[in-house]
Design a protein around this motif. Sequence first.
Motif, PDB file in Angstrom:
ATOM      1  N   SER A  75      41.493  53.895  45.680  1.00 51.59           N
ATOM      2  CA  SER A  75      42.214  53.720  46.948  1.00 51.59           C
ATOM      3  C   SER A  75      42.950  52.386  47.009  1.00 51.59           C
ATOM      4  N   ASP A  76      42.452  51.390  46.276  1.00 52.82           N
ATOM      5  CA  ASP A  76      43.061  50.062  46.289  1.00 52.82           C
ATOM      6  C   ASP A  76      43.850  49.885  44.993  1.00 52.82           C
ATOM      7  N   TYR A  77      45.132  50.208  45.047  1.00 48.50           N
ATOM      8  CA  TYR A  77      45.966  50.169  43.842  1.00 48.50           C
ATOM      9  C   TYR A  77      46.027  48.765  43.246  1.00 48.50           C
ATOM     10  N   LYS A  78      46.202  47.771  44.072  1.00 47.54           N
ATOM     11  CA  LYS A  78      46.376  46.403  43.590  1.00 47.54           C
ATOM     12  C   LYS A  78      45.113  45.888  42.906  1.00 47.54           C
ATOM     13  N   LYS A  79      43.964  46.189  43.479  1.00 46.95           N
ATOM     14  CA  LYS A  79      42.700  45.694  42.938  1.00 46.95           C
ATOM     15  C   LYS A  79      42.383  46.302  41.575  1.00 46.95           C
ATOM     16  N   MET A  80      42.939  47.477  41.313  1.00 49.04           N
ATOM     17  CA  MET A  80      42.699  48.151  40.043  1.00 49.04           C
ATOM     18  C   MET A  80      43.126  47.303  38.848  1.00 49.04           C
ATOM     19  N   PHE A  81      44.032  46.343  39.065  1.00 50.03           N
ATOM     20  CA  PHE A  81      44.573  45.543  37.968  1.00 50.03           C
ATOM     21  C   PHE A  81      44.197  44.070  38.093  1.00 50.03           C
ATOM     22  N   PHE A  82      43.204  43.753  38.936  1.00 51.13           N
ATOM     23  CA  PHE A  82      42.742  42.384  39.088  1.00 51.13           C
ATOM     24  C   PHE A  82      42.037  41.913  37.809  1.00 51.13           C
ATOM     25  N   ILE A  83      41.735  40.621  37.762  1.00 53.00           N
ATOM     26  CA  ILE A  83      41.110  40.053  36.571  1.00 53.00           C
ATOM     27  C   ILE A  83      39.665  40.525  36.385  1.00 53.00           C
ATOM     28  N   ASP A  84      39.057  41.107  37.407  1.00 55.29           N
ATOM     29  CA  ASP A  84      37.684  41.591  37.282  1.00 55.29           C
ATOM     30  C   ASP A  84      37.621  43.106  37.172  1.00 55.29           C
ATOM     31  N   ASN A  85      38.753  43.730  36.754  1.00 54.76           N
ATOM     32  CA  ASN A  85      38.694  45.181  36.583  1.00 54.76           C
ATOM     33  C   ASN A  85      37.840  45.509  35.358  1.00 54.76           C
ATOM     34  N   GLY A  86      37.479  46.751  35.193  1.00 55.26           N
ATOM     35  CA  GLY A  86      36.593  47.117  34.096  1.00 55.26           C
ATOM     36  C   GLY A  86      36.017  48.500  34.283  1.00 55.26           C
ATOM     37  N   PRO A  87      34.831  48.763  33.735  1.00 59.70           N
ATOM     38  CA  PRO A  87      34.271  50.123  33.758  1.00 59.70           C
ATOM     39  C   PRO A  87      33.972  50.658  35.151  1.00 59.70           C
ATOM     40  N   GLN A  88      33.967  49.779  36.158  1.00 55.94           N
ATOM     41  CA  GLN A  88      33.726  50.254  37.516  1.00 55.94           C
ATOM     42  C   GLN A  88      34.955  50.938  38.107  1.00 55.94           C
TER      43      GLN A  88
END
Length: 532
Positions: free
Chosen positions: A253-266
């Motif tokens: 639902s949060d498109y921007k957060k999907m590419f943050f520096i803490d993205n990963g297997p979650q």
Amino acid sequence: MKNLINIATGVILSLTILTSCHKLDLEVKTQLTPETFPQTDQHFIQLTGQVYVQLRQGITTDYFFMQSLSTDESIMPARGGNWYDGGRYEQHHKHTWDPDNGHVSSGWGWLSSVISKANQSLFLLKDAPESPAKTTALAEVRATRALAFFMMMDLWGNIPIVTTFGETTSPETKSRTAVFNFIEAELKEVLPNLSSVVGAATYGRPTKYTANAILAKMYLNAEVYTGTQRYNDAVAQCDAIITATGSPFALESDYKKMFFIDNGPQIKEFIFALPFDPGFSNGYLFFARYSLPRSLQTKFSLKHTPSAPMSTLPEYYANFDDPNDKRNMQWIKGLQYLFSGAPVNVSTTKKGYDQFYAGSDGATPINYQVDITPNVTLRDASRPFDAGNDEIAWNMGYRNNKFYCDSTSSNRNQNNDFPMFRYSDILLMKAEAILRGATPTQGQTALSLVNQLRAVRTTSAAWGSVTLEDLYKERCREFAWECWHRNDMIRFGKYEGTWGFKTNNDVRRRLMPIPASARVLNPKLEQNPGYN
């Protein structure tokens, strides 16, 4: 999140143990012997880690430049001679590259190295005791090798197929159709042995769904690659992911957060992603370095000064025409403000602001608010492909901050992991295949699939109809900076168009040239049509 870091540190030690310990007539003082290593899942992950480390080496540099700068998605003009680099970026933009282009050469070498390291790992593993862990590891390496072959086939078309480690005979070029058929057979063969586990345990390594995604992408482009449509097959591979047991994937639902520096297997939308870590040099994600305006270093608390050579073009940004779309947030444009709301101001001189200022008071200090403008203009006729070396030039063109800049990094590299396949791509690939003639399945239509995505990307009303042109624009909004735009433009017949300063419409530019350096090493390689 960065589970490949442990892989990288264990590769050299593990390979040394496996390949050399039996040659030494010494008392064994470690539990890692040919009889005990490799046996566990972790052992096999360590032994195959070199393949995944190599895969991320060039994905966001050479590969990105070829896939993005050759389209209307991005442009890197020189600014005062900076970033001209022998004209390689100008060649990408104008479709005038030749077999000596640096990114073409190093990109070929990088993907060839992925294939070579995969072949090496397969050779080292072949005599290990049979076990479920070995079976899965072999399948993962072959799937990664198939992905590298796919990327080479997409860029160069006719390439050699090398599957044996230590082969001394120069391989001949195979037709694009033959390469397509090899990749297809390879993925189908290993698919039953790949894991269906999705999460931290398999993150960064191919699963069944990675193989499905590669096959779906191949079938969607099959008419381009082989001259034969395979749209129903594309739908079948998408359905294997959409209907997977336990619904392991979902739209974020949060498109921007999907590419943050803490993205990963979650991130539930990632089907296959490449982990990055600024502490390791095996691959660099430099997007903030390329895209972030220099004047915003303080705003984003970066420990390095961005070079800021890369912008998008108005032709591409025109696809972002829905004011309610969350994906608009990935762009830096217009007047700039600090997070406090205060304007971002730069102190310079009249001449520093505009190098062509002709007044006698050019040294007069001025203070101006940074304004990122949409158009890119080549203003310095004294240099090739150059926008100038002043504040006007450095603020030309809207900037992409999708892979959000990393204030925690002490260097130019970033922590953001890079997704190669996302669930949204599966939905849009299935929608496109149906629009192009495939039979609808699972009660889904092209319109329902696109609206399923748009329901979490925009607050605008659902669409009442969808065309291929609509879907193309949706892909532009969804996958900016993710290395798919060249692939999309070719499939939609737009790669021969005109944008920016490009005038070359030669259809043969759909394929990159076989690098001159590769042909020196292997005279059997046949050059693609249209190149010397």
